[in-house]
Design an enzyme around this catalytic site. Structure first.
Site, short mmCIF file in Angstrom:
data_model
loop_
_atom_site.label_atom_id
_atom_site.label_comp_id
_atom_site.label_asym_id
_atom_site.label_seq_id
_atom_site.Cartn_x
_atom_site.Cartn_y
_atom_site.Cartn_z
N ARG A 310 -0.45 9.44 -13.60
CA ARG A 310 1.02 9.55 -13.67
C ARG A 310 1.55 8.87 -14.93
O ARG A 310 2.51 9.34 -15.53
CB ARG A 310 1.68 8.97 -12.41
CG ARG A 310 3.16 9.28 -12.31
CD ARG A 310 3.76 8.93 -10.96
NE ARG A 310 3.59 9.98 -9.96
CZ ARG A 310 4.42 11.03 -9.82
NH1 ARG A 310 5.47 11.16 -10.59
NH2 ARG A 310 4.19 11.93 -8.89
N GLU A 712 11.77 6.94 -6.29
CA GLU A 712 11.17 6.20 -7.40
C GLU A 712 11.87 6.35 -8.76
O GLU A 712 11.95 5.38 -9.52
CB GLU A 712 9.71 6.62 -7.58
CG GLU A 712 8.82 6.29 -6.40
CD GLU A 712 7.46 6.97 -6.54
OE1 GLU A 712 7.39 8.19 -6.35
OE2 GLU A 712 6.49 6.27 -6.86
N1 MTE Z 1 13.58 2.00 -0.38
C1 MTE Z 1 13.51 0.97 0.49
N2 MTE Z 1 14.64 0.49 1.03
N3 MTE Z 1 12.31 0.40 0.82
C2 MTE Z 1 11.13 0.85 0.27
O1 MTE Z 1 10.06 0.33 0.58
N4 MTE Z 1 10.05 2.46 -1.27
C3 MTE Z 1 10.24 3.31 -2.44
C4 MTE Z 1 11.42 4.26 -2.25
N5 MTE Z 1 12.57 3.55 -1.77
C5 MTE Z 1 11.19 1.94 -0.66
C6 MTE Z 1 12.47 2.51 -0.93
C7 MTE Z 1 9.06 4.10 -2.77
S1 MTE Z 1 7.81 3.36 -3.61
C8 MTE Z 1 8.95 5.42 -2.44
S2 MTE Z 1 7.62 6.35 -2.92
C9 MTE Z 1 9.99 6.10 -1.65
O2 MTE Z 1 11.05 5.23 -1.28
C10 MTE Z 1 9.37 6.68 -0.40
O3 MTE Z 1 10.29 7.26 0.43
P1 MTE Z 1 10.87 8.75 0.25
O4 MTE Z 1 9.78 9.59 -0.30
O5 MTE Z 1 11.24 9.12 1.63
O6 MTE Z 1 12.03 8.63 -0.69
N1 LUZ Z 2 0.02 10.49 -6.54
C1 LUZ Z 2 1.30 10.23 -6.78
C2 LUZ Z 2 -0.69 9.89 -5.57
O1 LUZ Z 2 1.89 10.82 -7.67
N2 LUZ Z 2 1.91 9.32 -6.03
C3 LUZ Z 2 1.31 8.66 -5.04
O2 LUZ Z 2 1.93 7.83 -4.40
C4 LUZ Z 2 -0.06 8.94 -4.78
N3 LUZ Z 2 -0.75 8.32 -3.82
C5 LUZ Z 2 -2.03 8.62 -3.61
C6 LUZ Z 2 -2.64 9.55 -4.42
N4 LUZ Z 2 -1.97 10.17 -5.37
MO1 MOS Z 3 5.85 4.91 -3.63
S1 MOS Z 3 4.93 3.81 -5.12
O1 MOS Z 3 4.98 6.35 -4.14
O2 MOS Z 3 5.00 4.34 -2.31
#
Ligand code: MTE
Ligand code: LUZ
Ligand code: MOS
Length: 765
Positions: A310, A712
């Site tokens: 990524r 993210e």
């Molecule tokens: N928001 C909160 N409040 N707590 C979390 O742990 N994790 C983040 C984001 N927002 C997180 C958050 C991460 S790393 C990801 S990948 C996404 O939420 C995952 O949730 P979603 O795919 O449903 O948005």
């Molecule tokens: N790829 C990605 C992944 O783009 N995001 C992820 O969180 C992930 N996790 C596992 C394997 N590939």
């Molecule tokens: Mo989020 S780093 O893809 O859990």
């Protein structure tokens, strides 16, 4: 319509009343015991035996288990399977688990865990990614993505810039730490209630560790108090250790990490070191870009491969790079095994090109925003990424133009120059930075999800989906999707805990795809029920099934209005199936890991932010005065939740780039393992003037209600804070010297950069 409304989080009241149940709040089963882990004191060493006499003799201790006691495989690592649950003869970082001790209370277990005696036979330790690169010591083969001839283009370029950059890692700092509570069931069954983003992976790890099949193991997670990537793979250790103990003792065992152990044991965001060489023309257009990145993977692979991938696929950010050569390696270091953290390598890839653009602007005496715009991907040409995906939905031009105007960027630039001219000590800085972020797991097969929707006879609806709730509001969004599909009041719908016995073979809730995937799966399930209800309604009340409408809790059929619960009751008596499963797999994705080309992403999310800071150039202290954000959530499923996500990610990313510093001592021990030494942002660090808006857009991809992911991508928005600080530091000289500023830009790092700029300015004069 239930979709698109700014609804509050489904658990908002429970959260603020302290009534939301986290794993540690679940009422304990009779006979529950408590566990703690014994940890390695050395970064790299062999050992033959662990003397556990004192541990066993300690108050309240019931049992101790080491690697040799594991009934199945000693492994809790994802993908590569190079993570032992308990070290077996070799420790590879300070904090690596050696054993689990089980006692009557949490405190007794923790006290006992420190009493082991280990005869270490020390080996040399590799403690930085640069050292790993020098030793060519990697956890995976290095990767390369190239297009055109970057070397030739670099040599021909009218101007060149080269340099190096270091960007630090980051602790996830979820408020609820890692925890697992394993409860043995009859016939070798095991229920694990835990805090995890990936229940199916926990199920697999526990089954393997116990030498059982997946159908023996049920994993349940109602919610997490944050995951941020830290519970995607690394909840596995805690699940496995508690399950091993519970299985052996036939007693429920809870393993809750205290903050210091959590930080010492688990992996974090990868820090990256970059070497770059970029060629550009007089206008500032990039004609060649070469970058060599090495990450701190830690002692094992974990998710470092996909993270590096990524990073490679986000080095371009919003810019068309004709001739590029991007290399990435995952340095093997004797430190925690680094893992997913919001952005998953994307931020680490994109910040490098932003740093380069910042250099170019200063070298040419131009505003960095103009250099950025000049290099943006085109709409119809110059729109192919280095990995071969066409950028079909580019809105960065209009998005940045809108923010530039609404934030009065140019006027503020002038005002800041005037301020700085009359202010020798306090210097202000300004930066506007763009974001493009690819949405989908870059491991194609993970882009799938399932859901189960039950309509009960009273008309209430229960949804179970494969995603996990970590505060990001996935349940609220999925409930909105289901309410919309069935045309019922939001209050009719409830989501139950994620449970591997309900929806099988789920992917991690990660890669920002949670609502995209599970929203679609739940929609699919709800649609099937709605179609059955429509067919039934037409049969019973006349008219065509296709004309039956579901809205506002009412079913409109053949000129009649029937309350939803009433129709459900009638359908039940007529023996219509009122529950359904649903499934979704994102179409159009492919990826060739060998050439690093393909269509890894379903679409791109965009955003931009503008930040204004003031820096005290005598102390390195600084303050974010004002921040403005425009984020493209497409046709937002829930603008209130999305704005909250953007705000949270912005501040979290700002912490990563400024105050959060991970520091290991010479022996390889992480010394910043508590909030006393590791500084996450506080409310006082948030800008007083913080304007977050969603960009009006609609996803060109057929995503759930044409929304875009939000989890993210906003973590990259505070690049603007980092570059505003760098801008302020440059004002110590005549704005032509590039301050050598690494991240995190701590006060110390800022002061170093100030001194470097002053020294160069003095040298010039
Ligand atoms: N928001 C909160 N409040 N707590 C979390 O742990 N994790 C983040 C984001 N927002 C997180 C958050 C991460 S790393 C990801 S990948 C996404 O939420 C995952 O949730 P979603 O795919 O449903 O948005
Ligand atoms: N790829 C990605 C992944 O783009 N995001 C992820 O969180 C992930 N996790 C596992 C394997 N590939
Ligand atoms: Mo989020 S780093 O893809 O859990």
């Amino acid at each position: 319509t239930a979709v698109g409304l700014p609804r509050k989080h489904e658990s908002a009241e429970l959260h603020v009343l302290g009534q939301a149940t986290y794993t540690d709040d679940i009422l304990e089963v009779q006979g529950t015991l408590h566990a703690a882990l014994g940890l390695s004191a050395k970064a790299h060493a062999k050992f033959s035996t662990i003397d556990l006499t004192a541990v066993r003799a300690s108050r309240g201790v019931v049992a101790v288990y080491t690697a040799g006691d594991i009934p199945g495989t000693n492994d809790c690592g994802p993908i590569i399977h190079d993570d032992p649950i308990f070290a077996d003869g070799l420790v590879q970082y300070v904090g690596q688990p050696l054993f689990v001790v089980v006692a009557d209370t949490h405190d007794n277990a923790r006290r006992a865990a420190r009493l082991a005696k280990v005869d270490y036979d020390e080996l040399p330790a590799v403690l930085t990614p640069q050292a790993a690169r020098a030793a060519q010591s990697y956890v995976l083969p290095p990767m390369k993505l190239a297009r055109g001839d970057a070397q030739a283009a670099f040599e021909r370029a009218p101007h060149r810039v080269q340099g190096e950059l270091h960007v630090g890692g980051q602790e996830q700092f979820y408020l609820e730490g890692q925890i697992a509570y394993a409860i043995p069931k009859e016939g070798s069954g095991m229920l694990v209630q835990c805090s995890t983003q990936h229940p199916s992976e926990m199920q697999h790890v526990v089954a393997h560790a116990l030498g059982l099949h997946s159908h023996h193991v049920t994993v349940e997670c109602r919610r997490m108090g944050g995951g941020f990537g830290g519970k995607e793979s690394q909840s596995a250790l805690w699940c496995a250790a508690s399950a091993i103990a519970a299985h052996k003792l036939k007693r429920p065992v809870k393993l809750r990490a205290d903050r210091d152990d959590d930080m010492l044991v688990t992996g974090k965001r990868h820090c990256f070191h970059y070497l770059y060489e970029v060629g550009y023309d007089d206008s500032g257009k990039i004609v060649a870009a070469k970058v060599d990145m090495v990450s701190r993977a830690g002692y094992s692979a974990d998710l470092s491969g996909p993270v590096a991938t990524r990073a490679v696929c986000h080095f371009d950010n919003t810019y068309y790079l004709s001739d590029v050569d991007i290399r990435a390696a995952c340095g093997k270091t004797n430190t925690q095994s680094n893992t997913a953290f919001r952005g998953f390598g994307g931020p680490q890839g994109a910040i490098a090109i932003e740093y380069v653009i910042d250099d170019i602007a200063r070298n040419l005496g131009k505003d960095a925003l103009d250099i950025r715009k000049l290099n943006f991907y085109g709409k119809t040409d110059h729109n192919v990424t280095p990995y071969g995906q066409i950028v079909v939905d580019n809105v960065i031009h209009e998005l940045v133009a809108q923010l530039e105007e609404s934030s009065e960027y140019r006027a503020r630039r002038t005002a800041i120059a005037q301020f700085n001219a009359g202010s020798p000590v306090l210097k202000k800085g300004l930066a506007l930075t763009p974001v493009k972020f690819g949405i989908a797991f870059n491991v194609t097969h993970l882009n799938q999800a399932g859901a189960l929707v039950h309509v009960y006879v009273d008309g209430s609806v229960l949804v179970n989906h494969g995603g996990t709730e970590m505060g990001q509001g996935i349940n609220t969004k999925v409930m909105q999707c289901v309410a919309h599909e069935l045309g019922v009041d939001f209050a009719r719908v409830r989501v139950s805990a994620t449970d591997t016995s309900k929806v099988a073979n789920t992917s991690a809730t990660a890669a920002s795809t949670g609502a995209d995937l599970n929203g679609k799966a739940a929609q699919d399930a709800a649609r099937q029920i709605r179609d059955r209800l429509a067919a039934f309604a037409a049969t019973k009340h006349g008219g065509a099934a296709a004309d039956v409408r579901f809205a506002d809790d009412i079913v409109y059929v053949n000129g009649m209005e029937i309350d939803f619960p009433q129709l459900v009751q009638q359908a039940y008596l007529a023996r219509v199936q009122l529950w359904s499963d649903g499934f979704y797999a994102t179409p159009g994705l492919h990826w060739d890991p060998k050439t690093m080309t393909g269509n890894p992403f379903s679409y791109f999310a965009y955003g931009a932010a503008v930040s204004e800071v003031v820096v005290d150039t005598l102390t390195g202290e600084w303050k974010l005065l004002r921040a403005g954000v425009l984020y493209d959530a497409g046709n937002s499923l829930n603008p209130a939740i999305d704005i909250g996500q953007v705000e949270g990610a912005f501040i979290q990313g700002m912490g990563w780039l400024t105050t959060e510093e991970l520091w290991w001592n010479a022996g390889g021990k992480l010394m910043t393992h508590a909030p006393s030494t590791y500084k996450i942002p506080a409310i006082s660090d948030c800008p007083e003037d913080f304007r977050v808006q969603l960009f009006k857009n609609r996803n060109v991809a057929d995503s759930i209600h044409r929304s875009k992911a939000v989890g993210e991508p906003p973590l990259l928005l505070p690049f603007s804070v980092f570059f505003a600080i760098r801008d302020a530091v440059a004002a110590v000289g005549d704005n032509t010297v590039n301050p050598p500023l690494n991240a995190p830009a701590t006060c110390e790092e800022i002061l170093k950069a100030v001194c470097a700029v002053q020294a160069q300015a003095a040298h010039k004069a």
